[in-house]
Design a protein around this motif. Structure first.
Motif, PDB file in Angstrom:
ATOM      1  N   ALA A  49       0.826  -1.211   0.000  1.00 55.50           N
ATOM      2  CA  ALA A  49       0.000   0.000   0.000  1.00 55.50           C
ATOM      3  C   ALA A  49       0.858   1.258   0.000  1.00 55.50           C
ATOM      4  O   ALA A  49       0.533   2.237  -0.687  1.00 55.50           O
ATOM      5  N   TYR A  50       1.933   1.259   0.758  1.00 55.10           N
ATOM      6  CA  TYR A  50       2.822   2.426   0.826  1.00 55.10           C
ATOM      7  C   TYR A  50       3.281   2.829  -0.578  1.00 55.10           C
ATOM      8  O   TYR A  50       3.153   3.986  -0.980  1.00 55.10           O
ATOM      9  N   GLU A  53       0.369   3.995  -3.026  1.00 55.63           N
ATOM     10  CA  GLU A  53      -0.033   5.378  -2.778  1.00 55.63           C
ATOM     11  C   GLU A  53       1.009   6.352  -3.307  1.00 55.63           C
ATOM     12  O   GLU A  53       0.678   7.337  -3.979  1.00 55.63           O
ATOM     13  N   ALA A  56       1.138   6.189  -7.295  1.00 54.20           N
ATOM     14  CA  ALA A  56      -0.089   6.703  -7.907  1.00 54.20           C
ATOM     15  C   ALA A  56      -0.085   8.227  -7.843  1.00 54.20           C
ATOM     16  O   ALA A  56      -0.421   8.900  -8.829  1.00 54.20           O
ATOM     17  N   GLU A  57       0.305   8.783  -6.715  1.00 57.15           N
ATOM     18  CA  GLU A  57       0.399  10.242  -6.580  1.00 57.15           C
ATOM     19  C   GLU A  57       1.394  10.815  -7.587  1.00 57.15           C
ATOM     20  O   GLU A  57       1.113  11.825  -8.237  1.00 57.15           O
ATOM     21  N   GLU A 143       3.899   3.274   6.334  1.00 57.30           N
ATOM     22  CA  GLU A 143       2.662   3.931   5.943  1.00 57.30           C
ATOM     23  C   GLU A 143       3.005   5.181   5.180  1.00 57.30           C
ATOM     24  O   GLU A 143       3.903   5.928   5.562  1.00 57.30           O
ATOM     25  N   HIS A 144       2.305   5.403   4.093  1.00 59.58           N
ATOM     26  CA  HIS A 144       2.567   6.577   3.248  1.00 59.58           C
ATOM     27  C   HIS A 144       2.387   7.850   4.074  1.00 59.58           C
ATOM     28  O   HIS A 144       1.429   7.983   4.826  1.00 59.58           O
TER      29      HIS A 144
END
Length: 147
Positions: A49-50, A53, A56-57, A143-144
């Motif tokens: 997930a990190y 995110e 994708a940004e 975590e992002h």
């Protein structure tokens, strides 16, 4: 989720070596959006997930469409990717999932034909590097927006 160790604090030389790979990759001939597609696809496969995110940004900041980013989950069925992108995504899938079949000769030859030796080598290094980052981020529960 509970906090885990922060590699940057405990083994900064190792993280610096990984950043050396990032520095190298920043100077390659791989177009920025193709790099982000590689990073996102591998991160999706690895459940990171990190990295999803983060990349994708980065892709959206360069005007990549959210539609294409979402379609990465089913890129084989999507008409939104060109022949070269499809070859690189197949390469990314197979190198990321080495335990399934390894890198098939068909995928390798197709990528070689579309990319040439140098760009293929650079894409392989990009795939290897994001897989390493995925493993670091997942193992340490990064975590992002956090370290």
């Amino acid at each position: 989720m509970s906090a885990r160790i922060q590699l940057a604090n405990l083994v900064p030389t190792a993280v610096k070596a990984m950043m050396g790979l990032e520095s190298y990759l920043g100077g390659t001939d791989i177009p920025f959006i193709l790099k982000e597609l590689i990073k996102l696809r591998a991160s999706m496969i690895n459940g990171c997930a990190y990295c999803i995110e983060m990349h994708a940004e980065a892709a959206m900041a360069e005007q990549e469409s959210p539609q294409r980013l979402l379609a990465l989950a089913a890129w084989r069925e999507s008409p939104l990717f060109d022949e070269r992108e499809r070859a690189v995504l197949a390469l990314t899938d197979e190198v990321t999932r080495l335990d399934e079949q390894g890198l098939s000769e068909e995928t390798y030859q197709r990528a070689l034909g579309l990319l040439g030796e140098t760009l293929l080598a650079q894409c392989l290094m990009q795939i290897v590097t994001i897989n390493a980052w995925n493993r670091i981020a997942v193992a340490t529960r990064m975590e992002h927006g956090h370290s």
